[in-house]
Design a protein around this motif. Structure first.
Motif, PDB file in Angstrom:
ATOM      1  N   THR A   1       0.813  -1.220   0.000  1.00  0.00           N
ATOM      2  CA  THR A   1       0.000   0.000   0.000  1.00  0.00           C
ATOM      3  C   THR A   1       0.844   1.266   0.000  1.00  0.00           C
ATOM      4  N   GLY A   2       2.154   1.135   0.155  1.00  0.00           N
ATOM      5  CA  GLY A   2       3.029   2.307   0.184  1.00  0.00           C
ATOM      6  C   GLY A   2       2.931   3.103   1.471  1.00  0.00           C
ATOM      7  N   ASN A   3       2.429   2.495   2.551  1.00  0.00           N
ATOM      8  CA  ASN A   3       2.279   3.181   3.842  1.00  0.00           C
ATOM      9  C   ASN A   3       3.596   3.081   4.604  1.00  0.00           C
ATOM     10  N   LYS A   4       4.384   4.166   4.582  1.00  0.00           N
ATOM     11  CA  LYS A   4       5.710   4.134   5.190  1.00  0.00           C
ATOM     12  C   LYS A   4       5.631   4.043   6.710  1.00  0.00           C
ATOM     13  N   ASN A   5       4.640   4.683   7.313  1.00  0.00           N
ATOM     14  CA  ASN A   5       4.516   4.625   8.765  1.00  0.00           C
ATOM     15  C   ASN A   5       4.233   3.194   9.226  1.00  0.00           C
ATOM     16  N   ALA A   6       3.334   2.502   8.509  1.00  0.00           N
ATOM     17  CA  ALA A   6       3.021   1.107   8.851  1.00  0.00           C
ATOM     18  C   ALA A   6       4.242   0.213   8.629  1.00  0.00           C
ATOM     19  N   GLN A   7       5.026   0.488   7.573  1.00  0.00           N
ATOM     20  CA  GLN A   7       6.253  -0.283   7.352  1.00  0.00           C
ATOM     21  C   GLN A   7       7.213  -0.108   8.527  1.00  0.00           C
ATOM     22  N   ALA A   8       7.363   1.143   8.961  1.00  0.00           N
ATOM     23  CA  ALA A   8       8.284   1.425  10.068  1.00  0.00           C
ATOM     24  C   ALA A   8       7.838   0.727  11.342  1.00  0.00           C
ATOM     25  N   ILE A   9       6.524   0.714  11.600  1.00  0.00           N
ATOM     26  CA  ILE A   9       6.001   0.039  12.797  1.00  0.00           C
ATOM     27  C   ILE A   9       6.358  -1.447  12.755  1.00  0.00           C
ATOM     28  N   SER A  10       6.200  -2.070  11.598  1.00  0.00           N
ATOM     29  CA  SER A  10       6.506  -3.501  11.462  1.00  0.00           C
ATOM     30  C   SER A  10       7.994  -3.772  11.651  1.00  0.00           C
ATOM     31  N   TYR A  11       8.851  -2.951  11.042  1.00  0.00           N
ATOM     32  CA  TYR A  11      10.295  -3.135  11.213  1.00  0.00           C
ATOM     33  C   TYR A  11      10.695  -2.953  12.686  1.00  0.00           C
ATOM     34  N   ASN A  12      10.082  -1.989  13.353  1.00  0.00           N
ATOM     35  CA  ASN A  12      10.400  -1.756  14.765  1.00  0.00           C
ATOM     36  C   ASN A  12       9.980  -2.942  15.626  1.00  0.00           C
ATOM     37  N   GLU A  13       8.787  -3.485  15.356  1.00  0.00           N
ATOM     38  CA  GLU A  13       8.299  -4.661  16.097  1.00  0.00           C
ATOM     39  C   GLU A  13       9.205  -5.865  15.829  1.00  0.00           C
ATOM     40  N   MET A  14       9.644  -6.012  14.580  1.00  0.00           N
ATOM     41  CA  MET A  14      10.525  -7.113  14.221  1.00  0.00           C
ATOM     42  C   MET A  14      11.877  -6.971  14.926  1.00  0.00           C
ATOM     43  N   GLY A  15      12.388  -5.751  14.986  1.00  0.00           N
ATOM     44  CA  GLY A  15      13.655  -5.516  15.681  1.00  0.00           C
ATOM     45  C   GLY A  15      13.554  -5.870  17.155  1.00  0.00           C
ATOM     46  N   PHE A  16      12.410  -5.539  17.789  1.00  0.00           N
ATOM     47  CA  PHE A  16      12.212  -5.866  19.196  1.00  0.00           C
ATOM     48  C   PHE A  16      12.238  -7.385  19.414  1.00  0.00           C
ATOM     49  N   THR A  17      11.591  -8.124  18.495  1.00  0.00           N
ATOM     50  CA  THR A  17      11.567  -9.585  18.622  1.00  0.00           C
ATOM     51  C   THR A  17      12.961 -10.169  18.449  1.00  0.00           C
ATOM     52  N   TYR A  18      13.698  -9.717  17.439  1.00  0.00           N
ATOM     53  CA  TYR A  18      15.056 -10.209  17.225  1.00  0.00           C
ATOM     54  C   TYR A  18      15.956  -9.882  18.413  1.00  0.00           C
ATOM     55  N   LYS A  19      15.766  -8.736  19.015  1.00  0.00           N
ATOM     56  CA  LYS A  19      16.584  -8.375  20.174  1.00  0.00           C
ATOM     57  C   LYS A  19      16.335  -9.349  21.324  1.00  0.00           C
ATOM     58  N   ASN A  20      15.059  -9.708  21.541  1.00  0.00           N
ATOM     59  CA  ASN A  20      14.742 -10.678  22.591  1.00  0.00           C
ATOM     60  C   ASN A  20      15.340 -12.046  22.298  1.00  0.00           C
ATOM     61  N   LEU A  21      15.496 -12.360  20.993  1.00  0.00           N
ATOM     62  CA  LEU A  21      16.118 -13.626  20.609  1.00  0.00           C
ATOM     63  C   LEU A  21      17.638 -13.535  20.602  1.00  0.00           C
ATOM     64  N   MET A  22      18.169 -12.346  20.958  1.00  0.00           N
ATOM     65  CA  MET A  22      19.613 -12.083  21.006  1.00  0.00           C
ATOM     66  C   MET A  22      20.248 -12.178  19.617  1.00  0.00           C
ATOM     67  N   LEU A  23      19.437 -11.919  18.581  1.00  0.00           N
ATOM     68  CA  LEU A  23      19.951 -11.818  17.214  1.00  0.00           C
ATOM     69  C   LEU A  23      20.155 -10.332  16.925  1.00  0.00           C
ATOM     70  N   PHE A  24      21.236  -9.785  17.476  1.00  0.00           N
ATOM     71  CA  PHE A  24      21.388  -8.338  17.533  1.00  0.00           C
ATOM     72  C   PHE A  24      21.623  -7.715  16.160  1.00  0.00           C
ATOM     73  N   LYS A  25      22.335  -8.384  15.269  1.00  0.00           N
ATOM     74  CA  LYS A  25      22.580  -7.813  13.946  1.00  0.00           C
ATOM     75  C   LYS A  25      21.265  -7.642  13.183  1.00  0.00           C
ATOM     76  N   LYS A  26      20.422  -8.665  13.235  1.00  0.00           N
ATOM     77  CA  LYS A  26      19.129  -8.565  12.573  1.00  0.00           C
ATOM     78  C   LYS A  26      18.272  -7.483  13.219  1.00  0.00           C
ATOM     79  N   ALA A  27      18.322  -7.419  14.554  1.00  0.00           N
ATOM     80  CA  ALA A  27      17.538  -6.402  15.267  1.00  0.00           C
ATOM     81  C   ALA A  27      17.961  -5.000  14.849  1.00  0.00           C
ATOM     82  N   ASN A  28      19.274  -4.753  14.819  1.00  0.00           N
ATOM     83  CA  ASN A  28      19.759  -3.415  14.477  1.00  0.00           C
ATOM     84  C   ASN A  28      19.449  -3.060  13.026  1.00  0.00           C
ATOM     85  N   ALA A  29      19.485  -4.037  12.146  1.00  0.00           N
ATOM     86  CA  ALA A  29      19.139  -3.777  10.745  1.00  0.00           C
ATOM     87  C   ALA A  29      17.675  -3.350  10.618  1.00  0.00           C
TER      88      ALA A  29
END
Length: 613
Positions: free
Chosen positions: A211-239
């Motif tokens: 849909t080209g919704n940049k705000n929604a994309q950012a929310i998803s990337y942020n949520e994904m980063g939080f999950t990766y951080k909890n899994l201690m996959l820090f490189k993926k989280a930071n990306a």
């Protein structure tokens, strides 16, 4: 008669103007222009276009007020309704209007009334068979349940919304995106199933990109980063965090930019407390907030800078950061207090002014009718109205005095609760700090016996810190939900002690009970010693290791039976009588003032009967 009528109107005008003063003084130009534009556009809308456009305009007003902490003013907007009876008679608009009422009640802290309104709107959309609005309403109910920690109900409503979306062939992509986003959030908080969390997040991200919704994309990337951080996959989280930040910068979402910068710095910190990247990013965050003049708490960055300086033995710099950390904490508390007071004032004053105005108009109409019927009684009736008005003023003044007293008492209670929460937070932080020091010592130690001792000590400290962390996070200082505590404790023990990665089948049979801090810590320490001992010593020759954790309450009394059991070979207690773990089990069992038994002949089984006051 006209003279007496003027006297009454003047007396009541003084009363009402005093009540409305706080509202009038706080009017801002943006709110007035936005609401006036909304009223003008309503008149010009065609019949078929009015519903969605009016809802959009009214929600825009409420969103602005919500973002500025003006929930009481949002209630005023809803109470005015729409100056168009044609819209109010439309059942679909009525359902949207009820949802807005629910939203405002949620903003005002009345979760029960908000849920009732949401359910009312849901039933109306079901009756009208408007599946698109019904699906959207189910998402709102699911999010409301999630925010109220009713995660099982949240999943039920969100799954129903998803099923309805596909069963009815709906095409509102943004609604489906919201469904996936909320499902990811619920699983992240409730089930702990990271595969589900990542799956729903990726689905939401795909739709946001489509849909080209940049705000929604950012929310998803942020949520994904939080999950990766909890899994201690820090490189993926930071990306993921970097992608979210870039998207939010492209749309100018400044608060979101600050949040994701903070999240990325926390990820660097989790990977390596001494990380130069974390230090640099926290300083960049502080500079960004100052440059953009954002209303954003910097307590977390200054806490990290303080702890880092303390570990580096730079006491002067540590003291400076500690002062700034406390300034941020009190600044945020003062801001929340100011917003709460403004909302309380607006809500009280506006409701009282409206009610009194209705009452005055009613009294004046009744007086006019009686004048026509009984001309000779006009003077006495006018005097009666004046006396009544004076009494109303006296009563309202008394109510204002009582209201101020209640506000002071509520503020004191809130301050007390905040202090208790802060104490638990500080205790948890201090225990984690001690545990971190032990982990640092373990990293430099080459003595196996010293490593075991430090590991056991760190484990015991984390078991106690978990209690204070739960008290701080749950916002309830009265007790611990023991089932959740034991589940999180066993999960932590599995990570800390299970060094050979042998899968262990944990069976949790624990009633939903709430205990005080002392009882919870005693049960936690007993569980910690028993489970850690079983994982390390009991399963060397066992193909399918099992551990049972059971806590049951006698329905006829106040007795509780707590049981721990493994399927290992057992051991001779005489050989382990000097074990610190067994001594701790004995100490905390005595603290529970219960009768306990430890059977180690065939497997190891611990049972204790105790009472809770």
């Amino acid at each position: 008669m006209n003279f007496l009528r003027c006297i009454v109107m003047c007396l009541l005008a003084v009363l009402i103007s005093g009540q409305a003063a706080a509202i009038d003084d706080d009017k801002d130009a943006y709110f007035d222009s936005l609401y006036n534009r909304y009223k003008e556009e309503v008149v010009n809308y065609e019949r078929d276009d009015k519903i969605d456009k009016v809802v959009l305009e009214l929600n825009r007003v409420i969103t602005y007020l919500e973002s500025n902490g003006r929930s009481a003013r949002a209630i005023q907007v809803i109470s005015r309704k729409v100056d168009n009876q044609d819209l109010l008679d439309n059942p679909l608009f009525k359902g949207e209007y009820i949802q807005m009422e629910a939203r405002v009640k949620r903003l005002n802290g009345d979760a029960t009334a908000a849920l009732e309104k949401y359910i009312e709107a849901k039933e109306l959309f079901e009756k009208e068979k408007d599946w698109s609005r019904l699906s959207h309403c189910l998402v709102l109910i699911g999010e409301h349940c999630r925010a109220s920690s009713l995660h099982d109900k949240a999943l039920e409503y969100l799954n129903e919304a998803e099923a309805l979306y596909f069963d009815k062939g709906l095409t509102d992509t943004m609604n489906l995106l919201h469904i996936y986003n909320r499902l990811a959030a619920v699983h992240n908080e409730y089930s702990g199933d990271t595969s589900l969390t990542l799956g729903f997040t990726r689905k939401a991200l795909d739709l946001a990109i489509k849909t080209g919704n940049k705000n929604a994309q950012a929310i998803s990337y942020n949520e994904m980063g939080f999950t990766y951080k909890n899994l201690m996959l820090f490189k993926k989280a930071n990306a993921c965090y970097r992608k979210a930040e870039a998207l939010w910068r492209s749309v100018g979402a400044k608060i979101s930019i600050a949040n994701v910068m903070n999240n990325r710095a926390m990820s660097y910190q989790s990977e390596n407390f001494y990380s130069d990247s974390a230090l640099t990013l926290y300083h960049q965050l502080i500079d960004y907030v100052a440059k953009e003049e954002l209303v954003y708490s910097l307590a977390r960055p200054y806490q990290y800078l303080f702890e880092l300086a303390l570990l580096q033995k730079d006491t002067g710099r540590a003291f400076g950061h500690f002062v700034k950390y406390n300034d941020e904490v009190y600044k945020e508390r003062d801001r929340q207090h100011t917003l709460s007071m403004r909302n309380l004032s607006e809500k009280y004053e506006s409701e009282k002014a409206k009610n009194e105005l209705i009452k005055v108009n009613k009294d004046l109409d009744q007086a006019k009718e009686k004048v026509k019927e009984e001309e000779q009684a006009n003077q006495r009736k006018a005097i009666y109205i004046i006396v009544l008005a004076v009494l109303v003023i006296a009563v309202l003044l008394l109510m204002l005095f009582l209201r101020r007293s209640n506000i002071k008492l509520n503020n004191r209670n809130k301050e007390k609760d905040a202090l208790i929460q802060e104490i638990h937070h500080r205790v948890k932080n201090n225990l984690q700090f001690i545990s971190s020091i032990m982990n640092m010592q373990m990293n430099v130690s080459e003595n196996d016996r010293e490593l075991d001792s430090l590991s056991d000590a760190s484990r015991r400290i984390k078991a106690m810190a978990l209690v204070h962390e739960m008290l701080y996070n749950q916002g309830n200082t009265e007790g611990i939900q023991i089932k959740r505590y034991l589940e999180e404790l066993t999960s932590t023990l599995r990570e800390l002690v299970d060094v050979d990665d042998k899968p262990i089948d944990f069976t949790m049979d624990v009633d939903d009970l709430q205990f005080d801090v002392s009882t919870s810590i005693a049960l936690g320490m007993i569980s910690s010693e028993f489970i850690a001992n079983s994982i390390k010593h009991a399963f060397n020759d066992i193909d399918k290791p099992k551990i049972l954790v059971s806590l049951k309450k006698d329905v006829k009394g106040n007795n509780h039976l707590f049981m721990l059991e493994d399927n290992g070979p057992g051991f001779e207690q005489a050989e382990s009588s000097s074990s610190l773990g067994l001594r701790l089990i004995d100490i905390f069992s005595r603290q529970l003032k219960g009768d306990y038994e430890l059977n180690t002949k065939s497997g190891c089984k611990f049972e204790i009967n105790f009472k809770v006051k």
